[in-house]
Design an enzyme around this catalytic site. Structure first.
Site, PDB file in Angstrom:
ATOM      1  N   TYR A  41       0.852  -1.187   0.000  1.00  0.00           N
ATOM      2  CA  TYR A  41       0.000   0.000   0.000  1.00  0.00           C
ATOM      3  C   TYR A  41       0.891   1.242   0.000  1.00  0.00           C
ATOM      4  O   TYR A  41       1.911   1.266  -0.674  1.00  0.00           O
ATOM      5  CB  TYR A  41      -0.970  -0.070   1.194  1.00  0.00           C
ATOM      6  CG  TYR A  41      -2.150   0.854   1.025  1.00  0.00           C
ATOM      7  CD1 TYR A  41      -2.963   0.781  -0.119  1.00  0.00           C
ATOM      8  CD2 TYR A  41      -2.464   1.801   1.977  1.00  0.00           C
ATOM      9  CE1 TYR A  41      -4.029   1.627  -0.290  1.00  0.00           C
ATOM     10  CE2 TYR A  41      -3.543   2.661   1.818  1.00  0.00           C
ATOM     11  CZ  TYR A  41      -4.318   2.571   0.693  1.00  0.00           C
ATOM     12  OH  TYR A  41      -5.379   3.415   0.523  1.00  0.00           O
ATOM     13  N   LYS A  96     -20.454 -20.298 -10.428  1.00  0.00           N
ATOM     14  CA  LYS A  96     -19.765 -20.083 -11.704  1.00  0.00           C
ATOM     15  C   LYS A  96     -18.332 -19.608 -11.445  1.00  0.00           C
ATOM     16  O   LYS A  96     -17.386 -20.040 -12.122  1.00  0.00           O
ATOM     17  CB  LYS A  96     -20.535 -19.036 -12.523  1.00  0.00           C
ATOM     18  CG  LYS A  96     -20.125 -18.922 -13.976  1.00  0.00           C
ATOM     19  CD  LYS A  96     -20.490 -20.173 -14.742  1.00  0.00           C
ATOM     20  CE  LYS A  96     -20.130 -20.087 -16.206  1.00  0.00           C
ATOM     21  NZ  LYS A  96     -21.134 -19.412 -17.019  1.00  0.00           N
ATOM     22  N   GLU A 138     -24.318 -13.831 -17.349  1.00  0.00           N
ATOM     23  CA  GLU A 138     -24.980 -15.084 -16.964  1.00  0.00           C
ATOM     24  C   GLU A 138     -26.426 -14.830 -16.567  1.00  0.00           C
ATOM     25  O   GLU A 138     -26.737 -13.837 -15.893  1.00  0.00           O
ATOM     26  CB  GLU A 138     -24.223 -15.684 -15.768  1.00  0.00           C
ATOM     27  CG  GLU A 138     -24.555 -17.105 -15.465  1.00  0.00           C
ATOM     28  CD  GLU A 138     -23.793 -18.092 -16.336  1.00  0.00           C
ATOM     29  OE1 GLU A 138     -24.166 -19.266 -16.345  1.00  0.00           O
ATOM     30  OE2 GLU A 138     -22.833 -17.686 -17.005  1.00  0.00           O
ATOM     31  N   GLY A 198     -34.594 -18.910 -28.223  1.00  0.00           N
ATOM     32  CA  GLY A 198     -34.076 -18.023 -27.181  1.00  0.00           C
ATOM     33  C   GLY A 198     -32.602 -17.743 -27.394  1.00  0.00           C
ATOM     34  O   GLY A 198     -32.052 -17.977 -28.475  1.00  0.00           O
ATOM     35  N   ASN A 289     -33.094 -28.682 -20.266  1.00  0.00           N
ATOM     36  CA  ASN A 289     -32.760 -29.112 -18.903  1.00  0.00           C
ATOM     37  C   ASN A 289     -33.890 -28.781 -17.952  1.00  0.00           C
ATOM     38  O   ASN A 289     -34.530 -27.742 -18.098  1.00  0.00           O
ATOM     39  CB  ASN A 289     -31.461 -28.420 -18.432  1.00  0.00           C
ATOM     40  CG  ASN A 289     -30.272 -29.361 -18.506  1.00  0.00           C
ATOM     41  OD1 ASN A 289     -30.407 -30.564 -18.340  1.00  0.00           O
ATOM     42  ND2 ASN A 289     -29.098 -28.806 -18.746  1.00  0.00           N
ATOM     43  N   ASN A 321     -21.516 -26.770 -20.542  1.00  0.00           N
ATOM     44  CA  ASN A 321     -20.796 -25.509 -20.764  1.00  0.00           C
ATOM     45  C   ASN A 321     -19.440 -25.439 -20.076  1.00  0.00           C
ATOM     46  O   ASN A 321     -18.578 -24.658 -20.478  1.00  0.00           O
ATOM     47  CB  ASN A 321     -21.653 -24.323 -20.288  1.00  0.00           C
ATOM     48  CG  ASN A 321     -22.806 -24.029 -21.227  1.00  0.00           C
ATOM     49  OD1 ASN A 321     -23.187 -24.881 -22.027  1.00  0.00           O
ATOM     50  ND2 ASN A 321     -23.362 -22.843 -21.143  1.00  0.00           N
TER      51      ASN A 321
END
Length: 751
Positions: A41, A96, A138, A198, A289, A321
């Protein structure tokens, strides 16, 4: 593969313990002295600030920007749950973030924005841009997700990637490359029908068209039927871009003669009649799903020539994914990319497709529960393939460099690939390998202490994770009551509860025990008390008679007492070569310490035996053993009688001609530090030791507990080795997860 079962209570407990949430922040620099603080710092930090202000690209050198991705959502389309809002989406976004870390060593922070206004969302992301090397969008509902992503890609200079769209598209494309290869068709020629207009569906079709699929060969359908040129009902600009010049109006009509079906819609959208009407060797990717448009069983009933993929892990060919986004970002971050473009996505898809055609490593086949070879049931790699980390990011990076997306191209690609190989935490692959072997073994596991809630939770987890049958020693009413109190009332019917009162084998057990103990001062009444009232002895007798394949005990009593009880039934003592080995996992390193359980003060012969036991366990864990006999002296200095036995033990191994590396005596820093080893060019270890044989049990115990409490190490063990049957002894401080780990070791016959 069976579907993993868990209760709401277990899912909540997973997110609550040991600390709320799924990730934390750790410093990567020392922060102990005043000088450290001055550098981290003020005033030292001013220097890199000035450098970055003058040369912005240096942010990748002096900050964590180059390995930091934001996972950003507003929670308007969370999984299949709909609009849960920003806060309701946080557990998914945290998840995620940890997937980024687990699969590609990408640091990630989840950010939940409390707005449904696309303009506000876009502005917030842009304002945070300097912080991150990339943004993963997401769970944002359509059509806002299209608007947000397009604008951010245009206006930001870092990769912005909506995974719900492009992640699915990349894995779908990888699978389709191989499916068409197997069916002898070319992407330019095939007729593709997509159901579900979609975000994911539109992205799939866009990517396939950029790979060569013809516009009018691609029929997109939504709930109102085919999207054709001239249709006005239920349209938007993104659907209109894919309107085909066709007279087809329904999904049923479109499926006649189709080569490929892609579904990102809803359960049951495809019938067996539709599948029957498709062309020869049809490709069906039913990716809805949690339930696909049509199950593989239903499709194969009417078309044995079909190649079927779904989004589920319990069917072959999972479109997952996690095969894409961690590695796409890894490659993009490593070239300091401005964007993730179509060429990088296609490179990812092709690299995945090529990987699936190669020989599959044994650990992958074990994880999947069967031998895998390229073919109709294996067209997409599995998420636990260890080659993904060093195969996919280089392909992405090359494509980024070839298309001008790289700010800093990689010069030495071979060195880059080698770096990726060593990047992942080896402890993860060790634990995964043990779990896979346990699932394959399907061992009947005896849990001796059914009156302890931790043991009961571990037993339920053992069975529900698919490792095998859990057998609990306890009273039925007591087990039922404790499971109900733990929120696991439905598990009472799943596990088997055994005790001396309900077994038909008690007289057999007692006779066996009497034969072992009659010349050790035990009469038949003593034997009855042991067999019928001591759960540790009773459980050991069950194991000795083949009424289980492994035994877990010790969570409620000190290990010395438990070992004494087990020795009534088995030869688990120093004379018979038993030893305890504890695995320490810390910051990507694994070190085994022994003996932590059996030998109080081993002599040189014992130490040599302990080394051999530990080497066997190391190999069971997938490690090549390197043993160091450690002390406070190194190769004879300072001279001490207490250290001399550590010097003599390697000489005994010399005489035995063992097939692993060993050396000693040496201090711990010489054993574990390659630089320190260079000061002793004559020593025989080719790298840091992964097994430390210590002079006495007290020093082993102190070392383990110090690492656990001060270093934050993960401790597994002590693992009992050198006993004829698979027995593992827990410690009284273990959690349910720790006990489960011990059961998994016992299932694998480690030791």
């Amino acid at each position: 593969m069976t579907k993993t079962k868990f209760t709401r209570e277990e899912a909540l407990a997973f997110h609550l313990d040991p600390t709320p949430g799924k990730w934390e922040v750790q410093a990567t620099v020392p922060m102990t002295t005043q000088r450290d603080l001055s550098l981290a710092y003020s005033p030292g930090v001013a220097v890199p600030c000035e450098e970055i202000a003058a040369h912005p690209e240096l942010a990748y050198d002096y900050t964590n920007k180059g390995n930091l991705v934001a996972v950003i959502s507003n929670g308007t389309a969370v999984l299949g749950l709909g609009n849960l809002g920003a806060l309701g989406s946080k557990p998914v976004m945290e998840g995620k973030s940890v997937l980024f870390k687990r699969f590609a060593d990408v640091n990630s922070i989840d950010i939940e924005l409390d707005t449904e206004d696309p303009e506000e969302f876009i502005k917030a992301c842009k304002l945070m841009g300097p912080t991150f090397g990339g943004i993963n969008l997401e769970d944002i509902k359509a059509p806002e997700c299209f608007i947000i992503e397009q604008r951010l890609k245009e206006e930001m200079d870092i990769p912005v990637f909506h995974d719900d769209q492009h992640g699915t598209a990349v894995i779908c494309a990888a699978g389709l490359i191989n499916a068409l290869h197997l069916s002898g068709k070319k992407i330019e020629d095939v007729r593709i029908v997509l159901n579900g207009a979609g975000a994911a569906g539109i992205a799939c079709l866009e990517l396939l068209k950029s790979m060569g699929a013809q516009h009018d060969n691609c029929i997109m359908c939504d709930t109102k039927g085919v999207i054709y040129q001239g249709r006005t009902e239920g349209m938007n600009q993104w659907k209109s871009a894919h309107a085909a010049n066709t007279k087809l109006r329904t999904l049923e009509e479109a499926m006649v003669g189709a080569d490929v079906f892609l579904g990102v819609s809803a359960k049951g959208a495809v019938t067996q009649e539709m599948v029957k009407s498709m062309a020869d060797n049809p490709v069906i990717f039913a990716m809805a799903n949690p339930d696909p448009e049509i199950t593989p069983e239903e499709a194969h009933e009417v078309r044995v020539d079909a190649i079927v993929a779904t989004g589920r892990s319990d069917y072959p060919n999972q479109v997952n994914n996690v095969l894409g986004f961690p590695y796409l970002f890894r490659g993009a971050l490593d070239i300091h990319a401005r964007a993730i473009n179509d060429e990088m996505k296609i490179a990812c898809a092709r690299a995945l497709a090529e990987l699936a055609r190669e020989d599959v490593p044994d650990e992958v086949a074990l994880a999947y529960g069967k031998s895998l070879t390229f073919g109709r049931d294996y067209i997409i790699p599995t998420p636990f393939d260890p080659r993904l980390i060093h195969r996919i990011p280089p392909a992405v990076a090359r494509a980024g460099m070839d298309t001008g997306a790289a700010r800093r191209p990689i010069i030495d690609m071979e060195a880059y690939e080698a770096g990726l190989r060593g990047r992942m935490d080896p402890t993860a692959s060790v634990l995964r390998g043990i779990n896979n072997r346990a699932r394959a073994a399907q061992s009947r596991m005896i849990f001796a202490e059914g009156d302890d809630p931790r043991v009961l939770r571990a037993a339920v987890m053992y069975q529900r994770n698919g490792f095998g049958k859990a057998i609990v020693v306890g009273r039925e009413a007591d087990v039922k009551e404790k499971l109900e109190a733990s929120g696991l009332a439905d598990a009472v019917r799943e596990i088997k509860v055994v005790n001396a009162a309900n077994t038909e084998h008690l007289e057999t057990y007692k006779e066996f025990l009497y034969q072992r103990l009659q010349r050790k001062g035990y009469d038949r009444q003593d034997v009855h008390r042991l067999a019928a009232r001591d759960r540790h002895v009773f459980a050991a007798l069950m194991l000795a008679h083949g009424h289980g394949d492994g035994l877990i005990t010790g969570a409620t009593r000190k290990s010395a007492h438990v070992l004494e009880a087990i020795n009534h039934v088995f030869d688990a003592d120093t004379q018979h070569g038993a030893a305890g080995v504890t695995a320490i996992m810390h910051k990507g390193r694994i070190v085994l310490i022994s003996d932590t359980l059996v030998h109080e003060w081993p002599e040189e012969e014992d130490l040599a035996n302990i080394a051999e036991r530990a080497a066997g366990i190391a190999r069971h864990l997938g490690l090549e053993p390197r043993v160091a006999f450690v002390s406070f002296s190194t190769f004879g200095y300072p001279v001490s009688e207490r250290a001399s036995k550590m010097h003599r033990a390697p000489v005994i191994l010399d005489q035995r001609g063992v097939d692993f590396e060993y050396e000693g005596e040496m201090t711990v820093d010489v054993a574990l530090n390659r630089k320190a080893q260079e000061n002793y060019p004559f020593q025989r270890l080719t790298g840091p030791a992964n097994i430390l044989v210590v002079p006495a049990r007290h020093s082993a115990s102190i070392s383990v507990k110090l690492m656990q409490e001060m270093g934050g190490a993960t401790v597994i063990g002590p693992i009992l080795a050198g006993v004829d049957s698979s027995i593992q002894i827990c410690s009284t401080t273990m959690t349910a997860n720790d006990i489960l780990n011990m059961a998994v070791l016992a299932a694998c016959k480690v030791g």
